[in-house]
Design a protein around this motif. Structure first.
Motif, short mmCIF file in Angstrom:
data_model
loop_
_atom_site.label_atom_id
_atom_site.label_comp_id
_atom_site.label_asym_id
_atom_site.label_seq_id
_atom_site.Cartn_x
_atom_site.Cartn_y
_atom_site.Cartn_z
N HIS A 1 0.84 -1.20 0.00
CA HIS A 1 0.00 0.00 0.00
C HIS A 1 0.87 1.25 0.00
CE1 HIS A 1 -3.28 2.73 0.92
NE2 HIS A 1 -2.63 3.16 1.99
N GLN A 2 1.94 1.25 0.81
CA GLN A 2 2.84 2.40 0.85
C GLN A 2 3.54 2.59 -0.49
OE1 GLN A 2 1.73 4.12 3.68
NE2 GLN A 2 3.87 4.75 3.70
N GLY B 1 3.85 4.90 -6.91
CA GLY B 1 3.96 4.24 -8.20
C GLY B 1 4.96 3.12 -8.25
N MET B 2 5.25 2.46 -7.12
CA MET B 2 6.23 1.37 -7.10
C MET B 2 5.56 0.01 -6.88
SD MET B 2 9.53 2.91 -5.09
CE MET B 2 10.51 1.45 -5.46
N GLN B 3 4.40 -0.18 -7.53
CA GLN B 3 3.68 -1.45 -7.37
C GLN B 3 4.49 -2.65 -7.84
OE1 GLN B 3 2.60 1.33 -8.86
NE2 GLN B 3 0.41 1.68 -8.57
N LEU C 1 16.01 10.04 -9.12
CA LEU C 1 14.76 9.47 -9.59
C LEU C 1 14.59 9.60 -11.10
CD1 LEU C 1 12.23 10.64 -6.85
CD2 LEU C 1 13.79 8.68 -6.84
N THR C 2 13.84 8.66 -11.67
CA THR C 2 13.47 8.73 -13.08
C THR C 2 12.37 9.78 -13.26
OG1 THR C 2 11.70 7.10 -12.92
CG2 THR C 2 13.92 6.26 -13.30
N PRO C 3 12.08 10.16 -14.51
CA PRO C 3 10.97 11.10 -14.74
C PRO C 3 9.64 10.57 -14.20
CG PRO C 3 12.34 10.96 -16.69
CD PRO C 3 12.85 9.91 -15.74
N ARG C 4 9.37 9.29 -14.39
CA ARG C 4 8.10 8.74 -13.91
C ARG C 4 8.03 8.75 -12.39
NH1 ARG C 4 7.44 3.53 -18.00
NH2 ARG C 4 6.93 4.72 -19.86
N GLU C 5 9.14 8.38 -11.72
CA GLU C 5 9.16 8.40 -10.27
C GLU C 5 9.00 9.83 -9.75
OE1 GLU C 5 12.13 4.55 -9.62
OE2 GLU C 5 12.94 6.57 -9.77
N THR D 1 7.42 12.25 -11.25
CA THR D 1 6.01 12.61 -11.47
C THR D 1 5.13 12.05 -10.37
OG1 THR D 1 6.30 12.74 -13.87
CG2 THR D 1 4.07 12.42 -13.06
N HIS D 2 5.35 10.77 -10.00
CA HIS D 2 4.57 10.16 -8.91
C HIS D 2 4.79 10.91 -7.60
CE1 HIS D 2 2.78 6.81 -10.98
NE2 HIS D 2 3.94 6.34 -11.39
N LEU D 3 6.03 11.29 -7.33
CA LEU D 3 6.33 12.01 -6.10
C LEU D 3 5.60 13.35 -6.08
CD1 LEU D 3 7.83 12.49 -3.46
CD2 LEU D 3 9.78 13.32 -4.80
N PHE D 4 5.63 14.09 -7.18
CA PHE D 4 4.97 15.39 -7.24
C PHE D 4 3.45 15.24 -7.06
CE2 PHE D 4 8.47 17.57 -9.96
CZ PHE D 4 9.29 17.56 -8.86
N GLU D 5 2.89 14.18 -7.64
CA GLU D 5 1.46 13.93 -7.46
C GLU D 5 1.14 13.68 -5.99
OE1 GLU D 5 0.81 10.65 -10.04
OE2 GLU D 5 0.63 11.88 -11.87
N GLN D 6 2.03 12.94 -5.31
CA GLN D 6 1.81 12.67 -3.89
C GLN D 6 1.95 13.95 -3.07
OE1 GLN D 6 0.79 9.75 -2.82
NE2 GLN D 6 0.60 10.48 -0.72
N ILE D 7 2.90 14.80 -3.43
CA ILE D 7 3.05 16.07 -2.72
C ILE D 7 1.80 16.92 -2.89
CG2 ILE D 7 4.30 18.27 -2.75
CD1 ILE D 7 6.84 16.67 -3.34
N ASP D 8 1.24 16.95 -4.09
CA ASP D 8 0.00 17.71 -4.31
C ASP D 8 -1.12 17.18 -3.43
OD1 ASP D 8 1.16 19.38 -6.19
OD2 ASP D 8 0.56 18.15 -7.91
N LEU D 9 -1.21 15.85 -3.29
CA LEU D 9 -2.24 15.25 -2.43
C LEU D 9 -2.02 15.63 -0.97
CD1 LEU D 9 -2.57 11.65 -3.95
CD2 LEU D 9 -4.26 13.48 -4.05
N LEU D 10 -0.78 15.58 -0.52
CA LEU D 10 -0.47 15.93 0.86
C LEU D 10 -0.82 17.39 1.14
CD1 LEU D 10 2.99 14.13 1.26
CD2 LEU D 10 0.83 13.47 2.35
#
Length: 541
Positions: A132-133, A138-140, A181-185, A187-196
């Motif tokens: 879940h974490q 995006g590291m499924q 980090l890669t571009p995709r990683e 992007t996932h981090l920025f999306e998580q920051i926006d959610l936080l």
């Protein structure tokens, strides 16, 4: 100095910092006052040694301030340890990883709250919670049972980030989180920051990638020499303005440099390979040029550099050194490459490692010792060190590279990351290597220090040295390099000449799963653009 605020009534203060200072031998932080609001992302910027890490560590309980005080949610806040700060909802993702390499991904993610019953670990529940974490960023695809030591540095960085994305977080400090980090990683981090931020979490974001600060931050605070020199809304602020406030002067980075006139071949790799990590790479390095290596996580860039330095032993192929590296016959062939780094160093090859702390420096030793370590013969006679001569060399490079320190006897562990990197550079400048391999040479280095290091690389190429640079920042490669090779799946899939590459073509080659392309100097491959390639960063292998 101005204090920025979000729109009136939009958010309440979460963290207040009032006249905080920290002294060691001298003040490193002096009278910093800041207010951080719920849902706000604050960009904390400044040169290496400006006090960013010290302030971050004070907030997170790792360092006790000499003076001043803080409040969290209106209550006095004086954490006595990192665990104490985390109990109050203040967490930090540090630039230097704090994972336990011998434990699994899941165990690292939930180390302080492992699910158990009657003293027995409930492994199925542990892996479910860890999955879940990992999904948040995006590291499924990562097996939670994988040992952390089996992951690349970029993946380890994502695990460190996931470990700190907890539901009870009130303040999250991120110190250079995207450096590997890669571009995709990213992007996932920025999306998580926006959610936080939407959930009211306050973010302190430390990065030398100014375009990232403009993407996610609401406010920018600039530290210089331990003092807060400016705080303002991020909207409308130009990168050049931030840089000038950081360093106190205009800094001109390399843009649109002409192609260097490359000299003769210095070193060649012929079909060099190791298992399936590096697969039959042909590579030539020329005197007086910088060749770059781009690629994604697992592409084999770092592994190739390690083979060229002898840190790992190749299974196949050979290296060829040409005249000027100590071989009287003019050409020296080494089947399967060097047997050890010492052999490579004696042949005139140096390596700036990806991880300076664990692989590049003796942290407990002084600047002086670390500077002269690669060539003790030059500072000794008859087996005895010549201290005065050694001190003179160290002082010369401290001044030349503008290393911020109290003296050449200061332990490198107490320097900022950028100044530690300058000491690594000083070692190889002292050695006067003919070939210098650079793996992420400006990771965690501010724009001012980066300009100093670039100037040294220019001096090396002007002197006829051959440089091979690995970087996760395509903009850096495009600014500094004369040729850029792209690694994918352990292969060198393409080589671009200056003037023939674009960000799109480099990223497309990095994402390519195609068969090996002949590495030519004239033919730039044509690929479809990769998905989600919004960033110009390719993470390290």
């Amino acid at each position: 100095m101005r204090h920025s605020t979000l729109p009136a009534g939009a958010a309440l203060p979460v963290l207040k910092i009032d006249a905080v200072g920290k002294d060691y031998a001298a003040p490193v932080l002096d009278g910093v006052t800041l207010t951080l609001r719920a849902g706000e992302a604050l960009a904390l910027t400044g040169e290496n040694g400006a006090g960013k890490s010290t302030l971050s560590k004070i907030i997170c309980g790792l360092v006790t301030p000499t003076r001043g005080h803080m409040s969290l949610g209106g209550q006095a806040f004086a954490p006595t340890s990192r665990r104490d700060a985390e109990r109050q909802g203040v967490r930090m993702v540090m630039q230097e990883l704090g994972l336990v390499a011998t434990l699994s991904v899941a165990e690292n993610l939930l180390l302080d709250r492992l699910p158990h019953r009657a003293g027995w670990l409930r492994r199925a529940e542990l892996h479910a919670l860890a999955a879940h974490q990992l999904a948040k960023i995006g590291m499924q695809g990562i097996d939670p049972g994988t040992p952390v030591s089996a992951l690349g540095i970029g993946q380890q960085q994502m695990v460190e980030i996931a470990r700190n994305l907890q539901d009870d977080t009130r303040v999250l400090v991120l110190d250079e989180p995207t450096a590997m980090l890669t571009p995709r990683e990213t992007t996932h981090l920025f999306e998580q920051i926006d959610l936080l931020k939407a959930q009211g979490v306050a973010i302190i974001y430390v990065s030398h990638r100014l375009e990232e600060l403009q993407r996610i931050c609401d406010t920018v605070a600039v530290l210089r020499d331990g003092r807060l020199v400016d705080v303002r809304p991020m909207a409308g602020v130009r990168e050049a303005d931030i840089v000038e406030r950081m360093v106190g002067r205009a800094v001109h980075e390399h843009e649109g440099r002409p192609r260097r006139l490359a000299g003769p071949v210095v070193m060649q790799a012929h079909g060099i390979g190791r298992a399936q990590v590096v697969r039959d790479v042909d590579l030539s390095l020329h005197a007086g040029e910088v060749m770059g290596l781009a690629g994604l996580v697992g592409s084999g860039r770092t592994e190739l550099v390690r083979l060229l330095f002898g840190a790992d032993r190749a299974d196949r192929g050979e290296l060829t050194l040409h005249a000027g590296t100590g071989d009287a016959a003019g050409v020296r062939r080494i089947p399967k490459g060097w047997r050890s780094p010492m052999q490579a160093i004696r042949a005139g090859i140096g390596l700036v490692t990806e991880d300076r702390k664990s692989q590049g420096l003796l942290l407990a030793q002084s600047i002086r010792v670390n500077t002269t370590l690669s060539d003790l013969g030059a500072v000794s006679r008859g087996g005895w060190l010549r201290p005065a001569f050694e001190r003179g060399i160290a002082r010369r490079f401290v001044e030349r590279l503008r290393v911020r320190s109290s003296s050449i006897e200061q332990p490198v562990a107490t320097l900022s990351g950028g100044n530690q990197q300058k000491v690594v550079f000083a070692r190889w400048l002292h050695r006067e290597c003919r070939v210098l391999l650079l793996d992420e040479p400006t990771r965690g280095v501010d724009v001012g220090a980066r300009a100093d290091l670039y100037a040294e690389l220019d001096r090396m190429t002007d002197a006829g040295r051959a440089l091979l640079m690995v970087s996760s920042d395509l903009r850096e490669l495009m600014a500094m390099c004369d040729r850029i090779g792209v690694m994918s799946g352990g292969r060198l899939v393409a080589v671009f000449e200056r003037g023939q590459w674009t960000e799109q073509s480099l990223l497309a080659a990095a994402f390519s799963d195609a068969a090996v392309l002949p590495p030519t100097a004239t033919d730039a491959p044509s690929f479809s653009p990769p998905p989600a390639a919004a960033s110009t960063d390719c993470a390290s292998s």
